[in-house]
Motif scaffolding. Structure first.
Motif, PDB file in Angstrom:
ATOM      1  N   TYR A  74      -1.994  -7.493   4.732  1.00 29.81           N
ATOM      2  CA  TYR A  74      -2.770  -6.680   3.797  1.00 29.81           C
ATOM      3  C   TYR A  74      -1.993  -6.449   2.507  1.00 29.81           C
ATOM      4  O   TYR A  74      -2.572  -6.461   1.418  1.00 29.81           O
ATOM      5  CB  TYR A  74      -3.159  -5.348   4.446  1.00 29.81           C
ATOM      6  CG  TYR A  74      -4.422  -5.421   5.263  1.00 29.81           C
ATOM      7  CD1 TYR A  74      -5.657  -5.092   4.716  1.00 29.81           C
ATOM      8  CD2 TYR A  74      -4.393  -5.849   6.591  1.00 29.81           C
ATOM      9  CE1 TYR A  74      -6.829  -5.167   5.464  1.00 29.81           C
ATOM     10  CE2 TYR A  74      -5.554  -5.931   7.350  1.00 29.81           C
ATOM     11  CZ  TYR A  74      -6.763  -5.590   6.779  1.00 29.81           C
ATOM     12  OH  TYR A  74      -7.914  -5.678   7.521  1.00 29.81           O
ATOM     13  N   PHE A  75      -0.691  -6.228   2.618  1.00 32.60           N
ATOM     14  CA  PHE A  75       0.131  -6.054   1.420  1.00 32.60           C
ATOM     15  C   PHE A  75       0.069  -7.298   0.531  1.00 32.60           C
ATOM     16  O   PHE A  75      -0.022  -7.198  -0.691  1.00 32.60           O
ATOM     17  CB  PHE A  75       1.588  -5.783   1.808  1.00 32.60           C
ATOM     18  CG  PHE A  75       1.863  -4.358   2.213  1.00 32.60           C
ATOM     19  CD1 PHE A  75       0.836  -3.512   2.624  1.00 32.60           C
ATOM     20  CD2 PHE A  75       3.152  -3.860   2.199  1.00 32.60           C
ATOM     21  CE1 PHE A  75       1.095  -2.203   3.022  1.00 32.60           C
ATOM     22  CE2 PHE A  75       3.419  -2.550   2.570  1.00 32.60           C
ATOM     23  CZ  PHE A  75       2.398  -1.722   2.984  1.00 32.60           C
ATOM     24  N   ASP A  76       0.131  -8.475   1.159  1.00 34.47           N
ATOM     25  CA  ASP A  76       0.062  -9.727   0.392  1.00 34.47           C
ATOM     26  C   ASP A  76      -1.253  -9.822  -0.374  1.00 34.47           C
ATOM     27  O   ASP A  76      -1.286 -10.257  -1.530  1.00 34.47           O
ATOM     28  CB  ASP A  76       0.195 -10.927   1.324  1.00 34.47           C
ATOM     29  CG  ASP A  76       1.600 -11.081   1.889  1.00 34.47           C
ATOM     30  OD1 ASP A  76       2.516 -10.400   1.396  1.00 34.47           O
ATOM     31  OD2 ASP A  76       1.763 -11.881   2.832  1.00 34.47           O
ATOM     32  N   ASN A  77      -2.342  -9.441   0.267  1.00 34.38           N
ATOM     33  CA  ASN A  77      -3.653  -9.479  -0.394  1.00 34.38           C
ATOM     34  C   ASN A  77      -3.703  -8.517  -1.578  1.00 34.38           C
ATOM     35  O   ASN A  77      -4.257  -8.842  -2.639  1.00 34.38           O
ATOM     36  CB  ASN A  77      -4.761  -9.143   0.600  1.00 34.38           C
ATOM     37  CG  ASN A  77      -4.986 -10.241   1.620  1.00 34.38           C
ATOM     38  OD1 ASN A  77      -4.633 -11.398   1.391  1.00 34.38           O
ATOM     39  ND2 ASN A  77      -5.563  -9.892   2.762  1.00 34.38           N
ATOM     40  N   ILE A  78      -3.124  -7.330  -1.403  1.00 32.51           N
ATOM     41  CA  ILE A  78      -3.102  -6.351  -2.485  1.00 32.51           C
ATOM     42  C   ILE A  78      -2.224  -6.854  -3.626  1.00 32.51           C
ATOM     43  O   ILE A  78      -2.547  -6.681  -4.806  1.00 32.51           O
ATOM     44  CB  ILE A  78      -2.610  -4.980  -1.970  1.00 32.51           C
ATOM     45  CG1 ILE A  78      -3.577  -4.431  -0.907  1.00 32.51           C
ATOM     46  CG2 ILE A  78      -2.494  -3.982  -3.126  1.00 32.51           C
ATOM     47  CD1 ILE A  78      -3.030  -3.223  -0.153  1.00 32.51           C
ATOM     48  N   ALA A  79      -1.103  -7.484  -3.288  1.00 33.33           N
ATOM     49  CA  ALA A  79      -0.210  -8.035  -4.319  1.00 33.33           C
ATOM     50  C   ALA A  79      -0.929  -9.078  -5.162  1.00 33.33           C
ATOM     51  O   ALA A  79      -0.791  -9.104  -6.388  1.00 33.33           O
ATOM     52  CB  ALA A  79       1.034  -8.640  -3.667  1.00 33.33           C
ATOM     53  N   ARG A  80      -1.706  -9.925  -4.511  1.00 36.10           N
ATOM     54  CA  ARG A  80      -2.460 -10.928  -5.274  1.00 36.10           C
ATOM     55  C   ARG A  80      -3.464 -10.257  -6.206  1.00 36.10           C
ATOM     56  O   ARG A  80      -3.639 -10.678  -7.353  1.00 36.10           O
ATOM     57  CB  ARG A  80      -3.168 -11.892  -4.317  1.00 36.10           C
ATOM     58  CG  ARG A  80      -2.257 -12.958  -3.735  1.00 36.10           C
ATOM     59  CD  ARG A  80      -3.044 -14.012  -3.003  1.00 36.10           C
ATOM     60  NE  ARG A  80      -3.596 -13.517  -1.758  1.00 36.10           N
ATOM     61  CZ  ARG A  80      -2.964 -13.554  -0.592  1.00 36.10           C
ATOM     62  NH1 ARG A  80      -1.754 -14.088  -0.523  1.00 36.10           N
ATOM     63  NH2 ARG A  80      -3.527 -13.086   0.502  1.00 36.10           N
ATOM     64  N   LYS A  81      -4.108  -9.218  -5.726  1.00 33.13           N
ATOM     65  CA  LYS A  81      -5.085  -8.514  -6.550  1.00 33.13           C
ATOM     66  C   LYS A  81      -4.422  -7.845  -7.747  1.00 33.13           C
ATOM     67  O   LYS A  81      -4.975  -7.829  -8.858  1.00 33.13           O
ATOM     68  CB  LYS A  81      -5.816  -7.461  -5.709  1.00 33.13           C
ATOM     69  CG  LYS A  81      -6.888  -6.705  -6.476  1.00 33.13           C
ATOM     70  CD  LYS A  81      -7.645  -5.741  -5.579  1.00 33.13           C
ATOM     71  CE  LYS A  81      -6.823  -4.530  -5.215  1.00 33.13           C
ATOM     72  NZ  LYS A  81      -7.609  -3.498  -4.501  1.00 33.13           N
ATOM     73  N   ARG A  82      -3.233  -7.320  -7.552  1.00 36.77           N
ATOM     74  CA  ARG A  82      -2.505  -6.615  -8.613  1.00 36.77           C
ATOM     75  C   ARG A  82      -1.637  -7.543  -9.452  1.00 36.77           C
ATOM     76  O   ARG A  82      -0.924  -7.084 -10.342  1.00 36.77           O
ATOM     77  CB  ARG A  82      -1.629  -5.518  -8.000  1.00 36.77           C
ATOM     78  CG  ARG A  82      -2.384  -4.457  -7.214  1.00 36.77           C
ATOM     79  CD  ARG A  82      -3.185  -3.580  -8.121  1.00 36.77           C
ATOM     80  NE  ARG A  82      -3.860  -2.514  -7.382  1.00 36.77           N
ATOM     81  CZ  ARG A  82      -4.805  -1.733  -7.892  1.00 36.77           C
ATOM     82  NH1 ARG A  82      -5.194  -1.899  -9.147  1.00 36.77           N
ATOM     83  NH2 ARG A  82      -5.372  -0.795  -7.171  1.00 36.77           N
ATOM     84  N   ALA A  83      -1.669  -8.838  -9.146  1.00 32.85           N
ATOM     85  CA  ALA A  83      -0.822  -9.826  -9.834  1.00 32.85           C
ATOM     86  C   ALA A  83       0.653  -9.483  -9.676  1.00 32.85           C
ATOM     87  O   ALA A  83       1.457  -9.610 -10.599  1.00 32.85           O
ATOM     88  CB  ALA A  83      -1.194  -9.941 -11.304  1.00 32.85           C
ATOM     89  N   GLY A  84       1.010  -9.035  -8.460  1.00 33.83           N
ATOM     90  CA  GLY A  84       2.400  -8.818  -8.123  1.00 33.83           C
ATOM     91  C   GLY A  84       2.929 -10.015  -7.357  1.00 33.83           C
ATOM     92  O   GLY A  84       2.169 -10.885  -6.937  1.00 33.83           O
ATOM     93  N   PHE A  85       4.245 -10.072  -7.157  1.00 30.42           N
ATOM     94  CA  PHE A  85       4.851 -11.196  -6.463  1.00 30.42           C
ATOM     95  C   PHE A  85       5.704 -10.686  -5.315  1.00 30.42           C
ATOM     96  O   PHE A  85       6.625  -9.901  -5.515  1.00 30.42           O
ATOM     97  CB  PHE A  85       5.716 -12.015  -7.426  1.00 30.42           C
ATOM     98  CG  PHE A  85       6.403 -13.174  -6.770  1.00 30.42           C
ATOM     99  CD1 PHE A  85       5.694 -14.293  -6.391  1.00 30.42           C
ATOM    100  CD2 PHE A  85       7.768 -13.137  -6.527  1.00 30.42           C
ATOM    101  CE1 PHE A  85       6.323 -15.359  -5.770  1.00 30.42           C
ATOM    102  CE2 PHE A  85       8.411 -14.197  -5.920  1.00 30.42           C
ATOM    103  CZ  PHE A  85       7.684 -15.313  -5.539  1.00 30.42           C
ATOM    104  N   LYS A  86       5.370 -11.121  -4.077  1.00 30.01           N
ATOM    105  CA  LYS A  86       6.193 -10.760  -2.923  1.00 30.01           C
ATOM    106  C   LYS A  86       7.454 -11.599  -2.935  1.00 30.01           C
ATOM    107  O   LYS A  86       7.395 -12.833  -2.957  1.00 30.01           O
ATOM    108  CB  LYS A  86       5.448 -10.983  -1.616  1.00 30.01           C
ATOM    109  CG  LYS A  86       6.307 -10.638  -0.393  1.00 30.01           C
ATOM    110  CD  LYS A  86       5.552 -10.773   0.903  1.00 30.01           C
ATOM    111  CE  LYS A  86       5.438 -12.220   1.323  1.00 30.01           C
ATOM    112  NZ  LYS A  86       4.887 -12.345   2.698  1.00 30.01           N
TER     113      LYS A  86
END
Length: 243
Positions: A74-86
């Motif tokens: 779920y964190f990965d999905n949110i990161a993609r939405k926020r244009a963040g990078f894991k």
């Protein structure tokens, strides 16, 4: 100004593409052309599951990985939405960054929104997982720590290539997490200043006591307000949240 430096181009290519498995060829190239560069405006996040060590000691391995896979997916999905990078996960710790490989003027705001949404999501997920992983699973929550500043990002070559972050900004972000409290987001003065510039001063509450940070002495930090619910249901579980 309109062309990206070669190192940044190679770093972006590494992030966006699957690295080659020909490690000998990689190493010979990287001896003269390292994939590393300084990104002056970033926000780094560390997130850790509070209570995980005690909880996992009473669980089977499959249950532990079910929890981690569910939350981090779920964190990965949110990161993609926020244009963040894991960047990586280390056990129950999740590390992410905004502001690279492409500059983001609102990197601090993006990462703070990411943390707020993740905090809500963890509460919802752990309650849903109670039926399969045990009732005390719902007691698990997370600590988040954020700091903004320059970051050196690069690729460490070896048997497997790894993207890594280096520098004082990374260490301070980690310190924000490990001196925080469960179910809360702690940020540095630098990140708080950027949020104020973004018009989010209402999100911030100064911490009552100062935090000791390596090389910085005693510093002022801030708590970020969680996402607020709307409507009659004021609890996190099953409620709706605003930005």
């Amino acid at each position: 100004k309109h062309t990206m430096q070669p190192a940044k181009m190679r770093l972006k290519s590494f992030i966006n593409e699957t690295p080659t498995t020909n490690n000998n060829a990689d190493i010979s190239v990287m001896q003269t052309k390292p994939i590393a560069d300084l990104f002056p405006h970033c926000t780094v996040l560390f997130a850790d599951i509070a209570g995980f060590t005690a909880w996992s000691s009473e669980r089977e391995s499959a249950q532990v990985f079910t929890l981690l896979h569910t939350i981090f997916h779920y964190f990965d999905n949110i990161a993609r939405k926020r244009a963040g990078f894991k960047v990586e996960t280390i056990g129950d710790c999740y590390v992410a960054v905004t502001g690279l490989p492409d500059p983001q003027e609102d990197h601090a705001l993006r990462m703070t929104k990411f943390a707020r949404e993740c905090l809500r999501t963890v509460s919802e997920l752990t309650h849903k997982l109670e039926t399969s992983l045990g009732p005390d699973t719902g007691d698990l929550t997370m600590r988040f720590g954020l700091h903004s500043g320059p970051v050196t990002a690069g690729v460490l070559r070896g048997e497997k290539s790894r993207f890594q972050l280096f520098g004082d900004t990374v260490g301070t972000a980690s310190r924000m997490e490990n001196t925080g409290k469960k179910d809360a987001i702690q940020i540095s003065q630098a990140t708080a200043d950027l949020l104020v510039e973004s018009g989010k001063v209402a999100w911030l509450t100064p911490r009552d006591d100062l935090v000791s940070a390596k090389g910085k002495g005693q510093i002022q930090t801030y708590w970020v307000a969680p996402q607020r619910s709307e409507g009659r249901n004021s609890t996190r579980r099953g409620s709706q949240y605003t930005e």
